[in-house]
Design a protein around this motif. Structure first.
Motif, PDB file in Angstrom:
ATOM      1  N   ALA A  91      56.425  47.174  72.633  1.00 51.41           N
ATOM      2  CA  ALA A  91      57.338  46.596  73.613  1.00 51.41           C
ATOM      3  C   ALA A  91      57.400  47.459  74.873  1.00 51.41           C
ATOM      4  N   GLN A  92      57.530  48.783  74.680  1.00 52.35           N
ATOM      5  CA  GLN A  92      57.596  49.678  75.840  1.00 52.35           C
ATOM      6  C   GLN A  92      56.298  49.659  76.644  1.00 52.35           C
ATOM      7  N   ALA A  93      55.160  49.572  75.940  1.00 55.66           N
ATOM      8  CA  ALA A  93      53.873  49.532  76.628  1.00 55.66           C
ATOM      9  C   ALA A  93      53.766  48.311  77.537  1.00 55.66           C
ATOM     10  N   CYS A  94      54.500  47.264  77.205  1.00 53.39           N
ATOM     11  CA  CYS A  94      54.506  46.052  78.025  1.00 53.39           C
ATOM     12  C   CYS A  94      55.653  46.071  79.043  1.00 53.39           C
ATOM     13  N   GLY A  95      56.326  47.228  79.157  1.00 55.34           N
ATOM     14  CA  GLY A  95      57.396  47.388  80.139  1.00 55.34           C
ATOM     15  C   GLY A  95      58.754  46.941  79.671  1.00 55.34           C
ATOM     16  N   LEU A  96      58.925  46.782  78.359  1.00 53.98           N
ATOM     17  CA  LEU A  96      60.145  46.211  77.801  1.00 53.98           C
ATOM     18  C   LEU A  96      61.023  47.296  77.173  1.00 53.98           C
ATOM     19  N   PRO A  97      62.285  47.454  77.608  1.00 56.95           N
ATOM     20  CA  PRO A  97      63.180  48.433  76.973  1.00 56.95           C
ATOM     21  C   PRO A  97      63.533  48.015  75.556  1.00 56.95           C
ATOM     22  N   VAL A  98      63.819  49.018  74.710  1.00 61.65           N
ATOM     23  CA  VAL A  98      64.044  48.792  73.280  1.00 61.65           C
ATOM     24  C   VAL A  98      65.465  49.178  72.893  1.00 61.65           C
ATOM     25  N   LEU A  99      66.125  48.289  72.175  1.00 67.75           N
ATOM     26  CA  LEU A  99      67.430  48.563  71.587  1.00 67.75           C
ATOM     27  C   LEU A  99      67.240  48.550  70.075  1.00 67.75           C
ATOM     28  N   THR A 100      67.447  49.682  69.419  1.00 60.24           N
ATOM     29  CA  THR A 100      67.154  49.755  67.987  1.00 60.24           C
ATOM     30  C   THR A 100      68.239  50.481  67.223  1.00 60.24           C
ATOM     31  N   PHE A 101      68.495  50.008  66.009  1.00 59.06           N
ATOM     32  CA  PHE A 101      69.365  50.764  65.109  1.00 59.06           C
ATOM     33  C   PHE A 101      68.741  52.141  64.894  1.00 59.06           C
ATOM     34  N   ASP A 102      69.578  53.167  64.893  1.00 58.19           N
ATOM     35  CA  ASP A 102      69.091  54.534  64.697  1.00 58.19           C
ATOM     36  C   ASP A 102      68.956  54.799  63.198  1.00 58.19           C
ATOM     37  N   THR A 103      67.956  54.151  62.594  1.00 60.82           N
ATOM     38  CA  THR A 103      67.703  54.295  61.164  1.00 60.82           C
ATOM     39  C   THR A 103      66.267  54.737  60.946  1.00 60.82           C
ATOM     40  N   GLY A 104      66.052  55.597  59.949  1.00 60.92           N
ATOM     41  CA  GLY A 104      64.711  56.087  59.678  1.00 60.92           C
ATOM     42  C   GLY A 104      64.120  56.708  60.928  1.00 60.92           C
TER      43      GLY A 104
END
Length: 397
Positions: free
Chosen positions: A322-335
């Motif tokens: 996603a980031q490589a395509c310029g897209l910011p990431v919202l993710t649970f802080d798990t693992g």
């Protein structure tokens, strides 16, 4: 130098693709390579050995589901694999996913301990250090539990009747600690999993972090803008993209379902992947599972945010793609799911809930993440740079 990879698949799924690309990289560096695999078929042009048959997989699956004997079936198939290893005579063996209804771990590790072959073992999940499931949750004392709940039996590998979790934990410990420390190096894609290895029965072995990588020539910004038009999405709406191969419970689909009821009309939720008989609210656009990477790139290019509500993951490369395509990431802080994002490329969600996702969206809207920062961060995970670290390790071994 001869190199043998062992995995459930070749070229299928995230791990199967990693194995295939590692083969390509090693062969280009002058290695004689072969892949021993247990399921599906192999692409043409690769030297391979098929472990067992379709019946072997069915038999191992039955033992796993009925007798909770995952990893201890496939006896004859594993003995034939050992005959092949002796004939091929590799200098280094790189194990990947050794569970998956195709191998007998006890027979394999008994052999590896006696032959003193050099082994690199890439752990893609927690199954080797758990009593049953692919991911573990530490107990109140901060330790890996020796017995997991019956709930964990509903996850892969599923177990329907007999539960031998504690017994399996100690069987795995006895099997996996046979190798001498100088003959085995463990690789984990995430720091999170390396930290778990350090408190597990595998702690006596050297453990290195080599992140999973992606193909930056493929995952890159695109000018295609046909998705909104195809699905009738107004240009003013922002797309929230969710992707998983299979939306099992640990992938967090329930939060996506709840979000669809609470999100404002300014957003359109798009879910990609096999729902496994689960249902989605009507205001969600669902795209079935796809192995077409070009299609994924187009989806990343159309979306405004990529959201990963996973409850357990090692090092999901979708967050890098996603980031490589310029897209910011919202993710649970798990693992290890948040290890590949920075304050300039996404939001780590500590409140693992639907409200936590909504709060993260509000933070993201205020920050106005730039596509350039996301793309720049993704360059730290270029696949060839990561695979070169494996080549260095093989040569050291």
């Amino acid at each position: 130098m001869k190199l043998l990879f062992i995995d459930a698949f070749v070229g299928f799924g995230s791990v199967g693709r990693i194995v295939q690309e590692l083969y390509d990289t090693a062969e280009n560096r002058g290695f004689d390579c072969c892949i021993a695999y247990g399921r599906g078929s192999a692409p043409e042009g690769y030297k391979t050995y098929k472990i067992g048959s379709k019946w072997n997989v069915i038999e191992a699956g039955l033992e796993s589901r009925v007798l909770d004997n995952h990893g201890f079936a496939s006896r004859n198939a594993t003995k034939r694999l050992i005959d092949f290893i002796e004939a091929y005579n590799p200098d280094v063996i790189n194990l990947h996913s050794i569970h998956g209804y195709y191998l007998n771990i006890q027979i394999l590790f008994d052999y590896l301990s006696k032959t003193k072959r050099k082994v690199v073992w890439t752990l893609h999940d927690c199954w080797p250090i758990s009593s049953h499931s692919g991911f573990v949750q530490l107990n109140d004392a901060g330790e890996i539990p020796q017995f997991e709940s019956k709930y964990d039996s509903t996850q892969y590998p599923k177990n329907l009747w007999w539960h031998r979790h504690s017994k399996n934990y100690f069987k795995k410990e006895a099997v996996f600690t046979q190798l001498m420390a100088q003959n085995l190096t463990i690789v984990t894609p995430s720091k999170w999993l390396k930290d778990l290895i350090h408190i597990s029965y595998l702690s006596k072995y050297e453990c290195r972090v080599i992140n999973n990588g992606i193909d930056l020539s493929l995952f890159a910004p695109t000018s295609k803008t046909v998705f909104k038009e195809k699905y009738g999405i107004p240009k003013s709406k922002k797309i929230l993209l969710f992707i998983a191969n299979y939306w099992e419970d640990r992938k967090g689909l329930k939060y996506v379902q709840q979000l669809a009821k609470e999100i404002t009309d300014g957003y359109q939720i798009v879910v990609v992947g096999d729902l496994m008989k689960q249902k989605l609210p009507e205001n969600i656009i669902h795209i079935k599972q796809t192995q077409n990477r070009e299609e994924l790139v187009e989806l990343y290019g159309e979306a405004d945010y990529f959201i990963n509500p996973t409850l357990a993951d090692n090092f999901p490369t979708v967050n890098i793609e996603a980031q490589a395509c310029g897209l910011p990431v919202l993710t649970f802080d798990t693992g290890g799911s948040a290890e590949m994002i920075t304050e300039e490329t996404g939001v780590k969600i500590t409140d693992k809930s639907t409200q936590g996702i909504i709060n993260a969206l509000q933070v993201a809207e205020k920050k106005h993440f730039s596509a350039e920062k996301c793309i720049e961060n993704s360059k730290n995970f270029e696949k060839n740079a990561q695979y070169s670290k494996y080549i260095d390790l093989y040569e050291q071994m």
